[in-house]
Design a protein around this motif. Structure first.
Motif, PDB file in Angstrom:
ATOM      1  N   ARG A 228       0.850  -1.197   0.000  1.00  0.00           N
ATOM      2  CA  ARG A 228       0.000   0.000   0.000  1.00  0.00           C
ATOM      3  C   ARG A 228       0.882   1.241   0.000  1.00  0.00           C
ATOM      4  O   ARG A 228       1.880   1.317   0.707  1.00  0.00           O
ATOM      5  CB  ARG A 228      -0.903   0.008   1.232  1.00  0.00           C
ATOM      6  N   PHE A 229       0.510   2.209  -0.826  1.00  0.00           N
ATOM      7  CA  PHE A 229       1.193   3.505  -0.815  1.00  0.00           C
ATOM      8  C   PHE A 229       0.733   4.266   0.416  1.00  0.00           C
ATOM      9  O   PHE A 229      -0.460   4.518   0.601  1.00  0.00           O
ATOM     10  CB  PHE A 229       0.852   4.307  -2.068  1.00  0.00           C
ATOM     11  N   VAL A 230       1.685   4.637   1.285  1.00  0.00           N
ATOM     12  CA  VAL A 230       1.343   5.321   2.539  1.00  0.00           C
ATOM     13  C   VAL A 230       2.358   6.418   2.825  1.00  0.00           C
ATOM     14  O   VAL A 230       3.440   6.456   2.237  1.00  0.00           O
ATOM     15  CB  VAL A 230       1.323   4.323   3.732  1.00  0.00           C
ATOM     16  N   LYS A 231       1.988   7.294   3.754  1.00  0.00           N
ATOM     17  CA  LYS A 231       2.913   8.297   4.266  1.00  0.00           C
ATOM     18  C   LYS A 231       3.065   8.104   5.762  1.00  0.00           C
ATOM     19  O   LYS A 231       2.085   7.875   6.472  1.00  0.00           O
ATOM     20  CB  LYS A 231       2.417   9.712   3.948  1.00  0.00           C
ATOM     21  N   HIS A 232       4.305   8.214   6.214  1.00  0.00           N
ATOM     22  CA  HIS A 232       4.565   8.032   7.639  1.00  0.00           C
ATOM     23  C   HIS A 232       3.937   9.186   8.414  1.00  0.00           C
ATOM     24  O   HIS A 232       4.112  10.354   8.051  1.00  0.00           O
ATOM     25  CB  HIS A 232       6.069   7.985   7.899  1.00  0.00           C
ATOM     26  N   PRO A 233       3.190   8.895   9.475  1.00  0.00           N
ATOM     27  CA  PRO A 233       2.489   9.962  10.207  1.00  0.00           C
ATOM     28  C   PRO A 233       3.401  10.999  10.839  1.00  0.00           C
ATOM     29  O   PRO A 233       3.010  12.156  11.002  1.00  0.00           O
ATOM     30  CB  PRO A 233       1.695   9.191  11.277  1.00  0.00           C
ATOM     31  N   GLN A 234       4.633  10.595  11.216  1.00  0.00           N
ATOM     32  CA  GLN A 234       5.550  11.546  11.839  1.00  0.00           C
ATOM     33  C   GLN A 234       6.445  12.256  10.813  1.00  0.00           C
ATOM     34  O   GLN A 234       6.520  13.480  10.778  1.00  0.00           O
ATOM     35  CB  GLN A 234       6.441  10.834  12.875  1.00  0.00           C
ATOM     36  N   THR A 235       7.108  11.480   9.982  1.00  0.00           N
ATOM     37  CA  THR A 235       8.079  12.062   9.054  1.00  0.00           C
ATOM     38  C   THR A 235       7.440  12.612   7.781  1.00  0.00           C
ATOM     39  O   THR A 235       8.058  13.410   7.082  1.00  0.00           O
ATOM     40  CB  THR A 235       9.124  11.007   8.640  1.00  0.00           C
ATOM     41  N   LYS A 236       6.218  12.139   7.483  1.00  0.00           N
ATOM     42  CA  LYS A 236       5.495  12.523   6.254  1.00  0.00           C
ATOM     43  C   LYS A 236       6.176  12.013   4.986  1.00  0.00           C
ATOM     44  O   LYS A 236       5.845  12.418   3.885  1.00  0.00           O
ATOM     45  CB  LYS A 236       5.319  14.052   6.161  1.00  0.00           C
ATOM     46  N   GLU A 237       7.143  11.108   5.156  1.00  0.00           N
ATOM     47  CA  GLU A 237       7.809  10.534   3.995  1.00  0.00           C
ATOM     48  C   GLU A 237       6.943   9.436   3.392  1.00  0.00           C
ATOM     49  O   GLU A 237       6.187   8.750   4.094  1.00  0.00           O
ATOM     50  CB  GLU A 237       9.176   9.969   4.388  1.00  0.00           C
ATOM     51  N   ALA A 238       7.059   9.280   2.074  1.00  0.00           N
ATOM     52  CA  ALA A 238       6.250   8.295   1.358  1.00  0.00           C
ATOM     53  C   ALA A 238       6.918   6.923   1.407  1.00  0.00           C
ATOM     54  O   ALA A 238       8.140   6.806   1.322  1.00  0.00           O
ATOM     55  CB  ALA A 238       6.056   8.731  -0.082  1.00  0.00           C
ATOM     56  N   TYR A 239       6.099   5.892   1.528  1.00  0.00           N
ATOM     57  CA  TYR A 239       6.585   4.518   1.595  1.00  0.00           C
ATOM     58  C   TYR A 239       5.691   3.595   0.768  1.00  0.00           C
ATOM     59  O   TYR A 239       4.517   3.903   0.507  1.00  0.00           O
ATOM     60  CB  TYR A 239       6.540   3.997   3.037  1.00  0.00           C
ATOM     61  N   LEU A 240       6.255   2.466   0.401  1.00  0.00           N
ATOM     62  CA  LEU A 240       5.470   1.308   0.010  1.00  0.00           C
ATOM     63  C   LEU A 240       5.378   0.465   1.262  1.00  0.00           C
ATOM     64  O   LEU A 240       6.378  -0.076   1.733  1.00  0.00           O
ATOM     65  CB  LEU A 240       6.173   0.515  -1.101  1.00  0.00           C
ATOM     66  N   GLY A 241       4.189   0.397   1.829  1.00  0.00           N
ATOM     67  CA  GLY A 241       4.026  -0.338   3.071  1.00  0.00           C
ATOM     68  C   GLY A 241       3.546  -1.753   2.822  1.00  0.00           C
ATOM     69  O   GLY A 241       2.850  -2.027   1.844  1.00  0.00           O
ATOM     70  N   ILE A 242       3.915  -2.654   3.719  1.00  0.00           N
ATOM     71  CA  ILE A 242       3.452  -4.036   3.652  1.00  0.00           C
ATOM     72  C   ILE A 242       2.218  -4.164   4.531  1.00  0.00           C
ATOM     73  O   ILE A 242       2.261  -3.888   5.732  1.00  0.00           O
ATOM     74  CB  ILE A 242       4.538  -5.010   4.129  1.00  0.00           C
ATOM     75  N   VAL A 243       1.115  -4.579   3.925  1.00  0.00           N
ATOM     76  CA  VAL A 243      -0.139  -4.725   4.661  1.00  0.00           C
ATOM     77  C   VAL A 243      -0.139  -6.051   5.402  1.00  0.00           C
ATOM     78  O   VAL A 243       0.194  -7.098   4.841  1.00  0.00           O
ATOM     79  CB  VAL A 243      -1.344  -4.658   3.698  1.00  0.00           C
ATOM     80  N   SER A 244      -0.508  -6.004   6.667  1.00  0.00           N
ATOM     81  CA  SER A 244      -0.556  -7.213   7.489  1.00  0.00           C
ATOM     82  C   SER A 244      -1.550  -8.219   6.918  1.00  0.00           C
ATOM     83  O   SER A 244      -2.640  -7.848   6.455  1.00  0.00           O
ATOM     84  CB  SER A 244      -0.948  -6.856   8.925  1.00  0.00           C
ATOM     85  N   GLU A 245      -1.183  -9.501   6.967  1.00  0.00           N
ATOM     86  CA  GLU A 245      -2.077 -10.552   6.481  1.00  0.00           C
ATOM     87  C   GLU A 245      -3.295 -10.707   7.378  1.00  0.00           C
ATOM     88  O   GLU A 245      -4.344 -11.170   6.935  1.00  0.00           O
ATOM     89  CB  GLU A 245      -1.323 -11.888   6.404  1.00  0.00           C
TER      90      GLU A 245
ATOM     91  N   ASN B 113      -5.752  -2.937   8.246  1.00  0.00           N
ATOM     92  CA  ASN B 113      -5.468  -1.563   8.656  1.00  0.00           C
ATOM     93  C   ASN B 113      -4.054  -1.398   9.227  1.00  0.00           C
ATOM     94  O   ASN B 113      -3.621  -0.286   9.514  1.00  0.00           O
ATOM     95  CB  ASN B 113      -6.490  -1.103   9.701  1.00  0.00           C
ATOM     96  N   LYS B 114      -3.351  -2.509   9.364  1.00  0.00           N
ATOM     97  CA  LYS B 114      -1.998  -2.470   9.919  1.00  0.00           C
ATOM     98  C   LYS B 114      -0.979  -2.524   8.785  1.00  0.00           C
ATOM     99  O   LYS B 114      -1.001  -3.443   7.974  1.00  0.00           O
ATOM    100  CB  LYS B 114      -1.779  -3.637  10.875  1.00  0.00           C
ATOM    101  N   VAL B 115      -0.110  -1.507   8.742  1.00  0.00           N
ATOM    102  CA  VAL B 115       0.865  -1.412   7.651  1.00  0.00           C
ATOM    103  C   VAL B 115       2.269  -1.221   8.213  1.00  0.00           C
ATOM    104  O   VAL B 115       2.490  -0.396   9.097  1.00  0.00           O
ATOM    105  CB  VAL B 115       0.530  -0.231   6.704  1.00  0.00           C
ATOM    106  N   ASP B 116       3.213  -1.976   7.667  1.00  0.00           N
ATOM    107  CA  ASP B 116       4.624  -1.823   8.018  1.00  0.00           C
ATOM    108  C   ASP B 116       5.259  -0.869   7.003  1.00  0.00           C
ATOM    109  O   ASP B 116       5.190  -1.102   5.798  1.00  0.00           O
ATOM    110  CB  ASP B 116       5.320  -3.188   7.962  1.00  0.00           C
ATOM    111  N   TYR B 117       5.849   0.222   7.495  1.00  0.00           N
ATOM    112  CA  TYR B 117       6.485   1.202   6.604  1.00  0.00           C
ATOM    113  C   TYR B 117       7.820   0.616   6.117  1.00  0.00           C
ATOM    114  O   TYR B 117       8.864   0.846   6.705  1.00  0.00           O
ATOM    115  CB  TYR B 117       6.682   2.534   7.330  1.00  0.00           C
TER     116      TYR B 117
END
Length: 230
Positions: free
Chosen positions: A81-98, A102-106
């Motif tokens: 999932r394309f996400v942004k880190h809530p603190q740093t605001k940097e963009a990531y490709l996150g890994i969605v929990s199996e 709603n849980k994503v690893d940045y």
């Protein structure tokens, strides 16, 4: 049983896929390069409104879209999932929990399109930048699999066999900096200089190899032979 489970999961994933219409804003925001590891990147791009990846030497890896931000990659066996880190605001490709959508690893940080790993610099013959990158890796983890002495040595000899003497010397020099206490790296560098026709530099490096390992026969033979010619 594990293979059956994977096949069943893949079938469920593909059955849930959608025809997503990516907006120009989403395409612009998410296209680009993401850091997969210290030596690998993932390139995200779009073609005919479909999302593709370049990864591990494959130029067009298909994805299964769920929405504009979420997709599945069979080759990785991951939902991303394309996400942004809530603190740093940097963009990531996150890994969605199996287990929790709603849980994503940045996981994979988005970087500039011009970003290169040390291996990419090495491939492009930008040896100073490659060395700087490998030194940074060594500072983080001196036992990293990306710093194997034998791998650099093998690459150097491949270049020597192609008679790319200067390139081989540059690669062996990287090995010397990374492994300054190894007689083998100096031995290889000396061999490269000798094949290039620079006996002075060959002597200097064989001498260093011999200082580190008095049992290095090749270095000993060359050093003794060189001294008799002086």
């Amino acid at each position: 049983m594990k293979i059956k489970a994977i096949l069943l999961f893949a079938l469920i994933i593909f059955s849930c896929s959608k025809n997503v219409n990516y907006t120009p804003e989403i395409i612009k925001e998410t296209s680009g390069r993401y850091v997969y590891s210290q030596e690998e990147v993932i390139d995200v791009y779009y073609d005919n409104n479909k999302l593709y990846l370049k990864w591990k030497g494959a130029d067009k890896i298909e994805t299964v879209a769920f929405d504009e931000h979420t997709f599945f990659v069979a080759e990785m066996y991951k939902k991303l999932r394309f996400v942004k880190h809530p603190q740093t605001k940097e963009a990531y490709l996150g890994i969605v929990s199996e287990n929790d959508d709603n849980k994503v690893d940045y996981a994979y940080l988005k970087v500039a399109d011009t970003f290169k790993t040390p291996r990419m610099y090495l491939k492009d013959k930008e040896y100073d930048k490659a060395l700087a990158g490998y030194l940074a890796i060594k500072q983080q983890d001196s036992t990293s699999v990306f710093l194997e002495e034998a791998s650099f040595n093998r690459l150097g000899y491949n270049l020597l066999n192609e008679k790319a003497f200067n390139d081989a010397i540059s690669v062996f020099k990287i090995n010397v900096v990374l492994y300054p206490n190894s007689d083998n790296v100096y031995d290889s560098l000396a061999d490269a200089y000798l094949r290039k026709g620079d006996s002075t530099q060959a002597y200097t490096n064989y001498k260093k190899a011999l200082e580190l390992n008095t049992g290095n026969r090749r270095a000993k033979r060359f050093v003794e032979s060189y001294k008799t010619k002086l």
